[in-house]
Scaffold this motif. Structure first.
Motif, mmCIF file in Angstrom:
data_model
loop_
_atom_site.group_PDB
_atom_site.id
_atom_site.type_symbol
_atom_site.label_atom_id
_atom_site.label_comp_id
_atom_site.label_asym_id
_atom_site.label_seq_id
_atom_site.Cartn_x
_atom_site.Cartn_y
_atom_site.Cartn_z
ATOM 1 N N ALA A 1 0.836 -1.199 0.000
ATOM 2 C CA ALA A 1 0.000 0.000 0.000
ATOM 3 C C ALA A 1 0.875 1.254 0.000
ATOM 4 O O ALA A 1 1.900 1.289 0.682
ATOM 5 C CB ALA A 1 -0.897 -0.005 1.233
ATOM 6 N N PRO A 2 0.493 2.290 -0.769
ATOM 7 C CA PRO A 2 -0.771 2.442 -1.505
ATOM 8 C C PRO A 2 -0.710 2.006 -2.973
ATOM 9 O O PRO A 2 -1.581 2.362 -3.749
ATOM 10 C CB PRO A 2 -1.004 3.945 -1.416
ATOM 11 C CG PRO A 2 0.383 4.519 -1.532
ATOM 12 C CD PRO A 2 1.268 3.551 -0.759
ATOM 13 N N TYR A 3 0.298 1.222 -3.362
ATOM 14 C CA TYR A 3 0.412 0.794 -4.757
ATOM 15 C C TYR A 3 -0.528 -0.374 -5.067
ATOM 16 O O TYR A 3 -1.156 -0.417 -6.114
ATOM 17 C CB TYR A 3 1.860 0.401 -5.079
ATOM 18 C CG TYR A 3 2.849 1.516 -4.841
ATOM 19 C CD1 TYR A 3 2.968 2.559 -5.746
ATOM 20 C CD2 TYR A 3 3.665 1.528 -3.709
ATOM 21 C CE1 TYR A 3 3.874 3.594 -5.532
ATOM 22 C CE2 TYR A 3 4.572 2.557 -3.481
ATOM 23 C CZ TYR A 3 4.674 3.581 -4.388
ATOM 24 O OH TYR A 3 5.563 4.600 -4.180
ATOM 25 N N VAL A 4 -0.569 -1.353 -4.136
ATOM 26 C CA VAL A 4 -1.480 -2.494 -4.280
ATOM 27 C C VAL A 4 -1.701 -3.074 -2.887
ATOM 28 O O VAL A 4 -0.750 -3.298 -2.144
ATOM 29 C CB VAL A 4 -0.903 -3.563 -5.245
ATOM 30 C CG1 VAL A 4 0.493 -3.986 -4.838
ATOM 31 C CG2 VAL A 4 -1.834 -4.775 -5.317
ATOM 32 N N TYR A 5 -2.971 -3.281 -2.521
ATOM 33 C CA TYR A 5 -3.256 -3.829 -1.189
ATOM 34 C C TYR A 5 -4.696 -4.324 -1.110
ATOM 35 O O TYR A 5 -5.523 -4.044 -1.979
ATOM 36 C CB TYR A 5 -2.998 -2.777 -0.107
ATOM 37 C CG TYR A 5 -3.873 -1.537 -0.178
ATOM 38 C CD1 TYR A 5 -4.966 -1.375 0.668
ATOM 39 C CD2 TYR A 5 -3.590 -0.512 -1.079
ATOM 40 C CE1 TYR A 5 -5.756 -0.233 0.616
ATOM 41 C CE2 TYR A 5 -4.364 0.632 -1.133
ATOM 42 C CZ TYR A 5 -5.450 0.766 -0.281
ATOM 43 O OH TYR A 5 -6.229 1.894 -0.344
ATOM 44 N N ASP A 6 -4.973 -5.080 -0.055
ATOM 45 C CA ASP A 6 -6.300 -5.650 0.197
ATOM 46 C C ASP A 6 -7.014 -4.774 1.217
ATOM 47 O O ASP A 6 -6.558 -4.641 2.353
ATOM 48 C CB ASP A 6 -6.157 -7.076 0.729
ATOM 49 C CG ASP A 6 -7.491 -7.795 0.879
ATOM 50 O OD1 ASP A 6 -8.501 -7.128 1.163
ATOM 51 O OD2 ASP A 6 -7.527 -9.018 0.728
ATOM 52 N N VAL B 1 4.803 4.633 0.801
ATOM 53 C CA VAL B 1 4.262 3.543 1.610
ATOM 54 C C VAL B 1 4.278 3.957 3.080
ATOM 55 O O VAL B 1 3.354 3.660 3.845
ATOM 56 C CB VAL B 1 5.096 2.266 1.415
ATOM 57 C CG1 VAL B 1 4.703 1.195 2.422
ATOM 58 C CG2 VAL B 1 4.913 1.738 -0.003
ATOM 59 N N ALA B 2 5.319 4.669 3.477
ATOM 60 C CA ALA B 2 5.444 5.113 4.862
ATOM 61 C C ALA B 2 4.251 5.968 5.273
ATOM 62 O O ALA B 2 3.704 5.805 6.359
ATOM 63 C CB ALA B 2 6.731 5.903 5.033
ATOM 64 N N GLN C 1 7.385 -1.868 3.520
ATOM 65 C CA GLN C 1 7.282 -2.440 2.178
ATOM 66 C C GLN C 1 8.431 -3.301 1.722
ATOM 67 O O GLN C 1 9.479 -3.255 2.291
ATOM 68 C CB GLN C 1 7.153 -1.428 1.080
ATOM 69 C CG GLN C 1 7.780 -2.083 -0.104
ATOM 70 C CD GLN C 1 7.151 -2.034 -1.355
ATOM 71 O OE1 GLN C 1 6.289 -1.308 -1.508
ATOM 72 N NE2 GLN C 1 7.606 -2.819 -2.251
ATOM 73 N N GLU C 2 8.205 -3.877 0.609
ATOM 74 C CA GLU C 2 9.210 -4.755 0.062
ATOM 75 C C GLU C 2 9.546 -4.304 -1.322
ATOM 76 O O GLU C 2 8.700 -3.963 -2.092
ATOM 77 C CB GLU C 2 8.658 -6.159 0.030
ATOM 78 C CG GLU C 2 9.726 -7.136 -0.167
ATOM 79 C CD GLU C 2 9.160 -8.494 -0.348
ATOM 80 O OE1 GLU C 2 9.661 -9.393 0.301
ATOM 81 O OE2 GLU C 2 8.268 -8.667 -1.117
#
Length: 267
Positions: A33-38, A179-180, A262-263
């Motif tokens: 997140a916020p690029y791709v998440y559930d 992401v932070a 993030q990774e």
């Protein structure tokens, strides 16, 4: 035959081939997140929603799966997945993967420390003998990854890294700036974590697919449609929804108080 017609024809037959076998393009990714998440059972994110729109325009059906990043990479290598979302370009994977010429987004890896144990590093030299939390499978750049000045300690999840940071088990952690911003709010760490001045690396994120029949032309069509979409008002709105798009030339500012997660992809 005109080049554009060749590309359209090749893409059509690639999609037709998938449909003929009742198959979908299998894309794996890790929540980032916020690029791709559930979001409570609904997939969201800037890069995810952008990719969905582009594939819809190309007429390609996609099957998505969230997994730890190292498992995503293993599935690609073993042929159990067709592609990965938000992966960094790596020459070591050129024999396995195809990358579109147009990236989905750009990340900026920076360091974060607990305010109770401040380490406002401005250079790698200032990390001497410290321990930095990382994520398995992420590429942070050779200068950081190969340095012998400090220790790198991976954690199975982003949340685990933050927990270790707050408990003093690591001195800093590395992750993307945007992401932070998302994680600070999600974990309620406002005022407890800060960002160090040093920028570890900037890298572009892609939707990459395994090499195979017709995939090279599919990647070209994906890049062309992605580039077209980025110039539309719909993309501007999507970008604003997830915190805007910054380029390497634009500093990405955060409040003094900040945390991160993030990774990096191979990615």
């Amino acid at each position: 035959m005109p080049v554009i017609l060749k590309l359209l024809t090749a893409t059509f037959f690639t999609c037709l081939s998938l449909a003929a076998y009742g198959e979908k393009l299998r894309i794996v990714t890790e929540p980032w997140a916020p690029y791709v998440y559930d979001d409570n059972g609904t997939m969201r994110g800037l890069d995810y929603e952008t990719t969905v729109i582009v594939f819809q325009r190309l007429g390609v059906d996609v099957e998505w799966q969230f997994l730890p990043w190292k498992r995503c990479l293993n599935m690609l290598e073993q042929g159990h997945a067709d592609g990965a979302l938000d992966i960094f370009h790596s020459h070591e994977r050129d024999a396995l993967l195809l990358y579109p010429s147009e990236p989905l987004s750009e990340v900026e890896f920076v360091l974060f420390y607990a305010n109770e144990r401040p380490h406002p590093a401005q250079t790698l030299e200032e990390l001497r003998n410290l321990t930095v939390g990382t994520s398995p499978g992420y590429l942070y750049g050779a200068q950081f990854s190969e340095s012998s000045l400090f220790h790198r300690e991976p954690a199975p999840t982003h949340e685990a890294n933050f927990g270790k940071l707050m408990l003093g088990r690591i001195d800093l952690l590395v992750t993307d700036r945007r992401v932070a911003q998302h994680v600070i709010k999600a974990l309620g760490l406002e005022g407890k974590v800060s960002q160090a001045p040093i920028v570890i690396s900037r890298q572009q994120q892609f939707l990459a697919v395994r090499r195979g029949a017709g995939m090279d032309l599919l990647v070209q069509r994906f890049a062309a449609e992605l580039k077209r979409f980025k110039h539309e008002p719909a993309y501007t709105a999507l970008s604003a929804k997830y915190g805007g798009i910054q380029t390497a030339a634009e500093p990405i500012t955060l409040p003094e108080r900040t945390v991160e997660q993030q990774e990096s992809s191979a990615p």
